[in-house]
Design a protein around this motif. Structure first.
Motif, PDB file in Angstrom:
ATOM      1  N   GLY A   9      88.950  42.091   7.625  1.00 50.62           N
ATOM      2  CA  GLY A   9      89.768  41.719   8.471  1.00 50.62           C
ATOM      3  C   GLY A   9      90.208  40.206   8.505  1.00 50.62           C
ATOM      4  O   GLY A   9      91.022  39.690   9.393  1.00 50.62           O
ATOM      5  N   ASP A  10      90.146  39.515   7.299  1.00 51.88           N
ATOM      6  CA  ASP A  10      90.137  38.215   7.145  1.00 51.88           C
ATOM      7  C   ASP A  10      89.550  37.021   7.997  1.00 51.88           C
ATOM      8  O   ASP A  10      89.896  35.965   7.992  1.00 51.88           O
ATOM      9  CB  ASP A  10      91.608  38.085   6.855  1.00 51.88           C
ATOM     10  CG  ASP A  10      91.629  36.688   5.833  1.00 51.88           C
ATOM     11  OD1 ASP A  10      91.077  36.508   5.082  1.00 51.88           O
ATOM     12  OD2 ASP A  10      92.777  36.108   6.156  1.00 51.88           O
ATOM     13  N   PHE A  11      88.391  37.669   8.824  1.00 49.78           N
ATOM     14  CA  PHE A  11      87.651  36.703   9.749  1.00 49.78           C
ATOM     15  C   PHE A  11      86.672  36.044   9.126  1.00 49.78           C
ATOM     16  O   PHE A  11      86.255  36.553   7.768  1.00 49.78           O
ATOM     17  CB  PHE A  11      87.165  37.463  10.844  1.00 49.78           C
ATOM     18  CG  PHE A  11      88.056  38.142  11.803  1.00 49.78           C
ATOM     19  CD1 PHE A  11      88.619  37.222  12.819  1.00 49.78           C
ATOM     20  CD2 PHE A  11      88.643  39.288  11.912  1.00 49.78           C
ATOM     21  CE1 PHE A  11      89.532  37.705  13.749  1.00 49.78           C
ATOM     22  CE2 PHE A  11      89.382  39.861  12.446  1.00 49.78           C
ATOM     23  CZ  PHE A  11      89.780  39.043  13.636  1.00 49.78           C
ATOM     24  N   ARG A  12      86.454  34.841   9.287  1.00 53.47           N
ATOM     25  CA  ARG A  12      85.351  34.092   8.537  1.00 53.47           C
ATOM     26  C   ARG A  12      83.964  34.606   8.789  1.00 53.47           C
ATOM     27  O   ARG A  12      83.707  34.740  10.020  1.00 53.47           O
ATOM     28  CB  ARG A  12      85.498  32.387   8.766  1.00 53.47           C
ATOM     29  CG  ARG A  12      86.569  31.843   8.133  1.00 53.47           C
ATOM     30  CD  ARG A  12      86.369  30.143   8.632  1.00 53.47           C
ATOM     31  NE  ARG A  12      87.517  29.658   7.857  1.00 53.47           N
ATOM     32  CZ  ARG A  12      88.768  29.303   8.247  1.00 53.47           C
ATOM     33  NH1 ARG A  12      89.246  29.506   9.494  1.00 53.47           N
ATOM     34  NH2 ARG A  12      89.603  28.408   7.511  1.00 53.47           N
ATOM     35  N   ARG A  13      82.976  34.456   7.962  1.00 45.65           N
ATOM     36  CA  ARG A  13      81.794  35.013   8.155  1.00 45.65           C
ATOM     37  C   ARG A  13      80.849  33.669   7.687  1.00 45.65           C
ATOM     38  O   ARG A  13      80.629  33.670   6.632  1.00 45.65           O
ATOM     39  CB  ARG A  13      81.423  36.212   7.230  1.00 45.65           C
ATOM     40  CG  ARG A  13      82.319  37.372   7.964  1.00 45.65           C
ATOM     41  CD  ARG A  13      82.202  38.794   6.870  1.00 45.65           C
ATOM     42  NE  ARG A  13      80.788  39.227   6.925  1.00 45.65           N
ATOM     43  CZ  ARG A  13      80.206  39.860   7.848  1.00 45.65           C
ATOM     44  NH1 ARG A  13      81.054  40.574   8.442  1.00 45.65           N
ATOM     45  NH2 ARG A  13      78.891  40.373   7.648  1.00 45.65           N
ATOM     46  N   TYR A  14      80.198  33.293   8.856  1.00 43.74           N
ATOM     47  CA  TYR A  14      79.493  32.202   8.523  1.00 43.74           C
ATOM     48  C   TYR A  14      77.832  32.517   8.623  1.00 43.74           C
ATOM     49  O   TYR A  14      77.642  33.360   9.470  1.00 43.74           O
ATOM     50  CB  TYR A  14      79.640  31.067   9.702  1.00 43.74           C
ATOM     51  CG  TYR A  14      81.143  30.411   9.978  1.00 43.74           C
ATOM     52  CD1 TYR A  14      81.467  29.557   8.886  1.00 43.74           C
ATOM     53  CD2 TYR A  14      81.841  30.680  10.849  1.00 43.74           C
ATOM     54  CE1 TYR A  14      82.432  28.843   8.930  1.00 43.74           C
ATOM     55  CE2 TYR A  14      82.970  30.391  10.924  1.00 43.74           C
ATOM     56  CZ  TYR A  14      83.479  29.221   9.953  1.00 43.74           C
ATOM     57  OH  TYR A  14      84.838  28.728  10.059  1.00 43.74           O
ATOM     58  N   THR A  15      77.305  31.657   7.640  1.00 43.42           N
ATOM     59  CA  THR A  15      75.615  32.022   7.537  1.00 43.42           C
ATOM     60  C   THR A  15      75.318  31.348   8.871  1.00 43.42           C
ATOM     61  O   THR A  15      75.842  30.459   9.502  1.00 43.42           O
ATOM     62  CB  THR A  15      75.155  31.388   6.279  1.00 43.42           C
ATOM     63  OG1 THR A  15      75.435  29.989   6.617  1.00 43.42           O
ATOM     64  CG2 THR A  15      75.906  32.084   5.273  1.00 43.42           C
ATOM     65  N   GLU A  16      73.762  31.392   9.135  1.00 39.61           N
ATOM     66  CA  GLU A  16      73.269  30.722  10.332  1.00 39.61           C
ATOM     67  C   GLU A  16      73.238  29.324  10.097  1.00 39.61           C
ATOM     68  O   GLU A  16      73.492  28.534  10.879  1.00 39.61           O
ATOM     69  CB  GLU A  16      71.895  31.271  10.494  1.00 39.61           C
ATOM     70  CG  GLU A  16      71.034  30.820  11.876  1.00 39.61           C
ATOM     71  CD  GLU A  16      71.865  31.296  13.215  1.00 39.61           C
ATOM     72  OE1 GLU A  16      72.093  30.575  13.952  1.00 39.61           O
ATOM     73  OE2 GLU A  16      72.545  32.255  13.230  1.00 39.61           O
ATOM     74  N   ASP A  17      72.938  28.670   8.869  1.00 40.29           N
ATOM     75  CA  ASP A  17      73.193  27.402   8.452  1.00 40.29           C
ATOM     76  C   ASP A  17      74.489  26.839   8.475  1.00 40.29           C
ATOM     77  O   ASP A  17      74.566  25.550   9.117  1.00 40.29           O
ATOM     78  CB  ASP A  17      72.527  27.151   6.988  1.00 40.29           C
ATOM     79  CG  ASP A  17      71.109  27.337   6.721  1.00 40.29           C
ATOM     80  OD1 ASP A  17      70.552  27.000   7.564  1.00 40.29           O
ATOM     81  OD2 ASP A  17      70.631  27.323   5.559  1.00 40.29           O
ATOM     82  N   GLN A  18      75.406  27.510   8.258  1.00 50.61           N
ATOM     83  CA  GLN A  18      76.803  27.048   8.452  1.00 50.61           C
ATOM     84  C   GLN A  18      77.364  26.925  10.039  1.00 50.61           C
ATOM     85  O   GLN A  18      77.811  25.966  10.404  1.00 50.61           O
ATOM     86  CB  GLN A  18      77.895  27.841   7.933  1.00 50.61           C
ATOM     87  CG  GLN A  18      77.889  27.885   6.527  1.00 50.61           C
ATOM     88  CD  GLN A  18      78.644  29.081   5.611  1.00 50.61           C
ATOM     89  OE1 GLN A  18      78.752  30.057   6.225  1.00 50.61           O
ATOM     90  NE2 GLN A  18      79.396  28.498   4.623  1.00 50.61           N
ATOM     91  N   VAL A  19      76.680  27.830  10.945  1.00 48.78           N
ATOM     92  CA  VAL A  19      76.866  27.728  12.400  1.00 48.78           C
ATOM     93  C   VAL A  19      76.041  26.433  12.808  1.00 48.78           C
ATOM     94  O   VAL A  19      76.767  25.882  13.539  1.00 48.78           O
ATOM     95  CB  VAL A  19      76.298  29.112  12.822  1.00 48.78           C
ATOM     96  CG1 VAL A  19      76.314  28.861  14.437  1.00 48.78           C
ATOM     97  CG2 VAL A  19      77.176  30.033  12.492  1.00 48.78           C
ATOM     98  N   GLN A  20      74.954  26.355  12.472  1.00 45.46           N
ATOM     99  CA  GLN A  20      74.397  24.871  12.704  1.00 45.46           C
ATOM    100  C   GLN A  20      75.086  23.696  12.284  1.00 45.46           C
ATOM    101  O   GLN A  20      75.207  22.685  13.348  1.00 45.46           O
ATOM    102  CB  GLN A  20      72.766  24.767  12.297  1.00 45.46           C
ATOM    103  CG  GLN A  20      72.006  26.022  12.919  1.00 45.46           C
ATOM    104  CD  GLN A  20      72.037  26.037  14.404  1.00 45.46           C
ATOM    105  OE1 GLN A  20      71.898  25.053  14.889  1.00 45.46           O
ATOM    106  NE2 GLN A  20      72.116  27.026  15.024  1.00 45.46           N
ATOM    107  N   GLN A  21      75.780  23.551  11.258  1.00 41.99           N
ATOM    108  CA  GLN A  21      76.439  22.604  10.714  1.00 41.99           C
ATOM    109  C   GLN A  21      77.696  22.464  11.483  1.00 41.99           C
ATOM    110  O   GLN A  21      78.089  21.421  11.950  1.00 41.99           O
ATOM    111  CB  GLN A  21      76.794  22.763   9.296  1.00 41.99           C
ATOM    112  CG  GLN A  21      75.758  22.544   8.452  1.00 41.99           C
ATOM    113  CD  GLN A  21      75.882  22.640   6.877  1.00 41.99           C
ATOM    114  OE1 GLN A  21      77.382  23.469   6.358  1.00 41.99           O
ATOM    115  NE2 GLN A  21      75.388  22.153   5.715  1.00 41.99           N
TER     116      GLN A  21
END
Length: 65
Positions: A9-21
Motif C-alpha cells: 500500500g506504499d506505506f513505509r516499513r521501518y525496522t526496529e533500529d530505524q524506529v529507535q533512530q
C-alpha cells in the motif's frame, strides 16, 4: 538513515533500529538541536561499545548552548 522499505500500500516499513533512530531524531528536534549534531549522535549511537569521550563532549557542547 537509509530509505525504508515500502508495503504493498506504499506505506513505509521501518525496522526496529530505524524506529529507535526516529525516536532520537524526534526528541532532538524539540529543543532545536542542529541536524549535524543529530547526525553525530546517531553515528555515535551505532558505535556504543567504543570510547564514549566523543559523544560525551558532543552532549556537553549541546547542553551548554
Amino acid at each position: 538513515m537509509p530509505e525504508s522499505a515500502r508495503s504493498g500500500g506504499d506505506f513505509r516499513r521501518y525496522t526496529e533500529d530505524q524506529v529507535q533512530q526516529l525516536h532520537v531524531i524526534r526528541r532532538c528536534r524539540t529543543p532545536d538541536i542542529p541536524v549535524e549534531d543529530i547526525r553525530n549522535l546517531l553515528r555515535f549511537s551505532a558505535r556504543l561499545a567504543e570510547n564514549c569521550a566523543e559523544i560525551n563532549a558532543l552532549v556537553d557542547s549541546i547542553s551548554t548552548r
